[in-house]
Design a protein around this motif. Structure first.
Motif, PDB file in Angstrom:
ATOM      1  N   GLY A 245       0.803  -1.219   0.000  1.00 40.54           N
ATOM      2  CA  GLY A 245       0.000   0.000   0.000  1.00 40.54           C
ATOM      3  C   GLY A 245       0.830   1.260   0.000  1.00 40.54           C
ATOM      4  O   GLY A 245       0.578   2.182  -0.786  1.00 40.54           O
ATOM      5  N   LEU A 246       1.864   1.327   0.877  1.00 39.00           N
ATOM      6  CA  LEU A 246       2.639   2.561   1.016  1.00 39.00           C
ATOM      7  C   LEU A 246       3.720   2.697  -0.053  1.00 39.00           C
ATOM      8  O   LEU A 246       3.930   3.774  -0.603  1.00 39.00           O
ATOM      9  N   HIS A 247       4.405   1.568  -0.362  1.00 39.32           N
ATOM     10  CA  HIS A 247       5.534   1.639  -1.302  1.00 39.32           C
ATOM     11  C   HIS A 247       5.195   1.105  -2.695  1.00 39.32           C
ATOM     12  O   HIS A 247       6.070   1.085  -3.563  1.00 39.32           O
ATOM     13  N   HIS A 248       3.970   0.625  -2.888  1.00 40.39           N
ATOM     14  CA  HIS A 248       3.534   0.094  -4.203  1.00 40.39           C
ATOM     15  C   HIS A 248       4.451  -1.028  -4.685  1.00 40.39           C
ATOM     16  O   HIS A 248       4.779  -1.127  -5.866  1.00 40.39           O
ATOM     17  N   GLY A 249       4.890  -1.851  -3.719  1.00 44.29           N
ATOM     18  CA  GLY A 249       5.750  -2.977  -4.085  1.00 44.29           C
ATOM     19  C   GLY A 249       5.000  -4.294  -4.049  1.00 44.29           C
ATOM     20  O   GLY A 249       3.771  -4.329  -4.183  1.00 44.29           O
ATOM     21  N   GLU A 250       5.736  -5.389  -3.875  1.00 40.56           N
ATOM     22  CA  GLU A 250       5.145  -6.719  -3.831  1.00 40.56           C
ATOM     23  C   GLU A 250       5.714  -7.469  -2.630  1.00 40.56           C
ATOM     24  O   GLU A 250       6.895  -7.335  -2.299  1.00 40.56           O
ATOM     25  N   LEU A 251       4.846  -8.275  -1.977  1.00 38.09           N
ATOM     26  CA  LEU A 251       5.269  -9.109  -0.847  1.00 38.09           C
ATOM     27  C   LEU A 251       4.673 -10.494  -1.046  1.00 38.09           C
ATOM     28  O   LEU A 251       3.453 -10.653  -1.053  1.00 38.09           O
ATOM     29  N   ASP A 252       5.525 -11.493  -1.258  1.00 40.10           N
ATOM     30  CA  ASP A 252       5.074 -12.865  -1.491  1.00 40.10           C
ATOM     31  C   ASP A 252       5.722 -13.779  -0.447  1.00 40.10           C
ATOM     32  O   ASP A 252       6.749 -13.442   0.158  1.00 40.10           O
ATOM     33  N   ILE A 253       5.108 -14.947  -0.269  1.00 42.24           N
ATOM     34  CA  ILE A 253       5.610 -15.912   0.714  1.00 42.24           C
ATOM     35  C   ILE A 253       5.645 -17.292   0.092  1.00 42.24           C
ATOM     36  O   ILE A 253       4.760 -17.662  -0.697  1.00 42.24           O
ATOM     37  N   LYS A 254       6.689 -18.057   0.411  1.00 43.96           N
ATOM     38  CA  LYS A 254       6.791 -19.470   0.053  1.00 43.96           C
ATOM     39  C   LYS A 254       7.159 -20.220   1.332  1.00 43.96           C
ATOM     40  O   LYS A 254       7.993 -19.751   2.115  1.00 43.96           O
ATOM     41  N   SER A 255       6.536 -21.377   1.527  1.00 44.82           N
ATOM     42  CA  SER A 255       6.853 -22.127   2.750  1.00 44.82           C
ATOM     43  C   SER A 255       6.492 -23.587   2.580  1.00 44.82           C
ATOM     44  O   SER A 255       5.589 -23.935   1.805  1.00 44.82           O
ATOM     45  N   GLU A 256       7.242 -24.414   3.296  1.00 44.62           N
ATOM     46  CA  GLU A 256       6.947 -25.835   3.369  1.00 44.62           C
ATOM     47  C   GLU A 256       7.106 -26.234   4.835  1.00 44.62           C
ATOM     48  O   GLU A 256       8.152 -26.002   5.443  1.00 44.62           O
ATOM     49  N   GLU A 257       6.053 -26.797   5.368  1.00 46.67           N
ATOM     50  CA  GLU A 257       6.002 -27.057   6.805  1.00 46.67           C
ATOM     51  C   GLU A 257       7.174 -27.949   7.232  1.00 46.67           C
ATOM     52  O   GLU A 257       7.437 -28.997   6.634  1.00 46.67           O
ATOM     53  N   GLY A 258       7.879 -27.484   8.270  1.00 49.77           N
ATOM     54  CA  GLY A 258       8.994 -28.242   8.822  1.00 49.77           C
ATOM     55  C   GLY A 258      10.289 -28.078   8.069  1.00 49.77           C
ATOM     56  O   GLY A 258      11.319 -28.635   8.477  1.00 49.77           O
ATOM     57  N   ILE A 259      10.289 -27.298   6.945  1.00 46.78           N
ATOM     58  CA  ILE A 259      11.509 -27.198   6.129  1.00 46.78           C
ATOM     59  C   ILE A 259      11.991 -25.745   6.014  1.00 46.78           C
ATOM     60  O   ILE A 259      13.123 -25.433   6.357  1.00 46.78           O
ATOM     61  N   PHE A 260      11.133 -24.853   5.532  1.00 44.76           N
ATOM     62  CA  PHE A 260      11.599 -23.470   5.347  1.00 44.76           C
ATOM     63  C   PHE A 260      10.408 -22.522   5.239  1.00 44.76           C
ATOM     64  O   PHE A 260       9.267 -22.932   5.018  1.00 44.76           O
ATOM     65  N   THR A 261      10.726 -21.236   5.375  1.00 47.53           N
ATOM     66  CA  THR A 261       9.800 -20.144   5.069  1.00 47.53           C
ATOM     67  C   THR A 261      10.619 -19.054   4.382  1.00 47.53           C
ATOM     68  O   THR A 261      11.719 -18.720   4.825  1.00 47.53           O
ATOM     69  N   GLU A 262      10.066 -18.516   3.291  1.00 50.53           N
ATOM     70  CA  GLU A 262      10.785 -17.490   2.532  1.00 50.53           C
ATOM     71  C   GLU A 262       9.831 -16.357   2.178  1.00 50.53           C
ATOM     72  O   GLU A 262       8.739 -16.585   1.662  1.00 50.53           O
ATOM     73  N   PHE A 263      10.254 -15.118   2.462  1.00 48.76           N
ATOM     74  CA  PHE A 263       9.522 -13.919   2.058  1.00 48.76           C
ATOM     75  C   PHE A 263      10.300 -13.245   0.937  1.00 48.76           C
ATOM     76  O   PHE A 263      11.533 -13.112   1.012  1.00 48.76           O
ATOM     77  N   ILE A 264       9.565 -12.825  -0.093  1.00 48.61           N
ATOM     78  CA  ILE A 264      10.171 -12.119  -1.222  1.00 48.61           C
ATOM     79  C   ILE A 264       9.578 -10.716  -1.266  1.00 48.61           C
ATOM     80  O   ILE A 264       8.362 -10.558  -1.454  1.00 48.61           O
ATOM     81  N   ILE A 265      10.433  -9.716  -1.085  1.00 47.24           N
ATOM     82  CA  ILE A 265      10.002  -8.315  -1.090  1.00 47.24           C
ATOM     83  C   ILE A 265      10.554  -7.664  -2.357  1.00 47.24           C
ATOM     84  O   ILE A 265      11.740  -7.762  -2.655  1.00 47.24           O
ATOM     85  N   LYS A 266       9.670  -6.983  -3.097  1.00 45.88           N
ATOM     86  CA  LYS A 266      10.086  -6.240  -4.293  1.00 45.88           C
ATOM     87  C   LYS A 266       9.701  -4.780  -4.104  1.00 45.88           C
ATOM     88  O   LYS A 266       8.520  -4.460  -3.944  1.00 45.88           O
ATOM     89  N   LEU A 267      10.715  -3.911  -4.087  1.00 45.34           N
ATOM     90  CA  LEU A 267      10.484  -2.476  -3.913  1.00 45.34           C
ATOM     91  C   LEU A 267      10.817  -1.762  -5.219  1.00 45.34           C
ATOM     92  O   LEU A 267      11.939  -1.890  -5.726  1.00 45.34           O
TER      93      LEU A 267
END
Length: 662
Positions: free
Chosen positions: A636-658
């Protein structure tokens, strides 16, 4: 054979084949003629050169020795050579050249003349004793060339005619015959025989252009048949629609009639006949409105027709008199039918009987009054419910503000814990080295008071203490500057407004907040540790951002990542926590990846992670607003993108695009 004889295309092709072949034959013959001519002339030139090389020397010797018999033999030998027609030997004397011997007929046209000097060698000197004149005729060459050209023309003509007729036959078999078949098919094509395809007799399995044409005509025949079938179906549909429309008109509860622009009736449906009580045959061609309306409504009728000739009208009320003299109030609407030039050719009138309209209006008025009373009562109840609803909304808004403030305070708590840890290290150094410096100074004073400064051993001890004191002061200065930097960063963070934007170094903001988050969690959970892999692109471009807001996003995400790593460490003590943070520059944006190998998020919950008040933490551990606020700040504020990828018990990844120009 008759088709072959009447094929205009075949004979037209034959004509052009003959013309082109003849032209090429004459052109080839001319080239051959010129080539043979050049060859013949070259042969004659060779013969003359041979005469010069072989005979001039011997003739010179014979002429010097006046050997007539030998000269005669040599002249006969030369005259027998091919195309040599004339030879003359002239002897050089004091009074000039005199003919010594001459043989053959001298000519002036179509000849090649050559004169060679007769030289006699005496005592190594060459003496000119005469002239040898040789004449070669081109007549024989022309005769041979003419015979050859005649033979070429005859053979080429015969060959051309044979080839042309072969080509004509091939064209007839491959083209004309098939075209005639197509022509006959087209002539006999009728609607009734559209099912019969074109059949060409083919000798090979290869398909040529004519076969493709026949195939296309067969497809056209199929499409034509389909189009005719569609037309028949359309015609049947039109008839059905006509009958359906007729049934609608006849069964309509409204009067439907057609008038000419002059007002004469063309048609009227049964409802019109019923309401007027007049036979349909009597109504047709009558001035319907003038004849069957009340006397006091003629002005309305005139006005109705004036408007109808300009545009369509609706709700025009004109009373209609029936055969009993009673009036029925009719509400009329019109539809104009025009020709291709836009001229009105018919006015279609639709009339609704509204005689009972007054009674209906009275009933409607009664219902309206009753409805108004009900509306007032319902309005009062709705107002009361609206007040209660507004009160609930205000309470919810206040609760949401408190929760957001709580989330910000939680972030601030994490930030404060990290800062406290960061400040604790330099302060410990400052305190310890200050105490050591104080002891050094006390030792120096004691030594000075007891022994005095003149003692060499005391001087050395003082120098050593002062050297140590210098080092202590340097360390105190370094760590004091470190504490000053941390405090200044906090002051800058507190002074920034949420809407303030500036060009900032994303890498520096990442390093600062990951350090705060790590030490905050480390102070909360004793013994926690994690490997942090920072792969930050050097010379990353600065981005226009709201620094405090984006810092809150990074702090929240790093804190979540360390929390997930700690949770997994509690479950599996052999687990090695790792946090990978990367930054890189793409076309129009800067991309930040935050990936931990912690407990992960179940697949069915991924779609809800950015919803307000949703959390995967136990009750009391989180408000559920961190990721929601982060999503609002990034998107909303920066007009970017925020996505998430995750697999239970293995990893979590956030992808931020500004975006670079956020």
């Amino acid at each position: 054979m008759s088709r072959f004889q009447t094929s205009k295309l075949s004979f037209e092709l034959l004509k052009w084949i003959l013309v082109c072949s003849t032209a090429l034959t004459f052109l080839g013959t001319a080239v051959q003629f010129y080539s043979d001519y050049r060859t013949g002339v070259a042969t004659i030139e060779t013969t003359l050169d041979q005469i010069q090389r072989s005979y001039t020397s011997s003739i010179s010797n014979s002429l010097w020795n006046l050997d007539d018999e030998q000269i005669k033999i040599q002249v006969n030998g030369i005259i027998k050579l091919k195309d040599i027609e004339y030879i003359k030997i002239s002897e050089k004397r004091e009074d000039g050249l005199q003919v010594f011997t001459e043989q053959g007929d001298f000519q002036t046209k179509n000849v090649i003349n050559k004169k060679y000097k007769l030289l006699y060698k005496s005592d190594n000197n060459l003496i000119e004793i005469g002239i040898l004149h040789v004449q070669a005729s081109l007549t024989g060459l022309f005769s041979r060339l003419f015979d050859k050209v005649l033979i070429i023309l005859v053979t080429q003509t015969i060959k051309t005619f044979i080839v042309s007729f072969c080509i004509l036959y091939i064209i007839h078999v491959l083209v004309s015959k098939k075209i005639n078949t197509l022509v006959e098919f087209a002539k006999q094509l009728r609607v009734k025989n559209l099912d019969s395809p074109i059949l060409l007799k083919r000798d090979t399995k290869k398909i040529d252009e004519i076969d493709e044409l026949a195939k296309s005509m067969n497809q056209m025949r199929i499409h034509l048949k389909m189009s005719i079938d569609k037309m028949k179906k359309s015609e049947e549909y039109i008839i059905q629609e006509r009958d359906y429309t007729k049934d609608l008109i006849n069964g309509s509860p409204y009067i439907i009639c057609g008038l000419t622009p002059e007002g004469k009736l063309n048609f009227i449906n049964p409802m019109g006949v019923i309401l007027t009580g007049v036979d349909e045959r009597e109504l047709i061609n009558s001035q319907f409105f003038q004849d069957y309306s009340s006397n006091g409504s003629l002005d309305k009728v005139e006005s109705f027709f004036v408007e109808s000739r300009i545009h369509e009208v609706k709700g025009f009320e004109i009373p209609l008199r029936n055969s009993s003299g009673n009036l029925n109030m009719i509400s009329w609407s019109t539809l104009l039918r025009r020709d291709s030039d836009g001229v009105i050719i018919e006015i279609i009138c639709f009339g609704a009987d509204i005689t009972k309209k007054d009674l209906a209006e009275k009933e409607l008025k009664k219902y309206q009054e009753h409805l108004e009373v009900l509306v007032e009562k319902r309005t009062f109840e709705v107002d009361e419910k609206n007040l209660a609803l507004e009160k609930n909304i205000q309470e919810l808004t206040q609760m949401q503000d408190r929760l957001i403030a709580q989330e910000k305070l939680a972030s601030l708590g994490s930030l404060t814990a990290g800062i406290a840890h960061e400040l604790n290290n330099p302060l410990n150094f400052i305190i310890n080295f200050s105490f050591a410096g104080q002891e050094n100074c006390s030792d120096i004073l004691n030594e000075l008071n007891e022994k005095g400064i003149e003692d060499l051993e005391v001087q050395n001890e003082i120098k050593e203490c002062l050297a140590e004191q210098v080092k202590f002061n340097e360390l105190i200065h370094v760590h004091g500057k470190r504490a000053e930097t941390i405090i200044r960063s906090m002051l800058d963070h507190s002074r920034l407004k949420e809407s303030d934007r500036s060009e900032e170094d994303i890498n520096g903001l990442i390093e600062e907040n990951i350090n705060f988050a790590f030490h905050a969690l480390k102070s909360k959970y004793r013994g926690f540790n994690s490997k942090i892999n920072l792969v930050l692109q050097p010379n990353l471009c600065k981005v226009n951002i709201a620094k405090s807001e984006l810092g809150r996003v990074f702090l929240n995400m790093f804190a979540n990542a360390f929390y997930a790593l700690n949770m997994k460490k509690d479950i599996d003590h052999s687990f090695s926590p790792e946090l990978d943070v990367t930054s890189k520059e793409e076309d129009n944006c800067v991309v930040i990846n935050i990936k931990d190998n912690g407990i992960g998020i179940p697949k069915e919950k991924l779609k809800d992670v950015f919803d307000p008040f949703f959390t995967t933490k136990p009750t009391g551990e989180g408000t559920g607003l961190g990721l929601s606020l982060s999503h609002e700040i990034i998107v909303g504020l920066h007009h970017g993108e925020l996505d998430i990828k995750s697999e239970e018990g293995i990893f979590t990844e956030f992808i931020i695009k500004l975006p670079k120009s956020a």
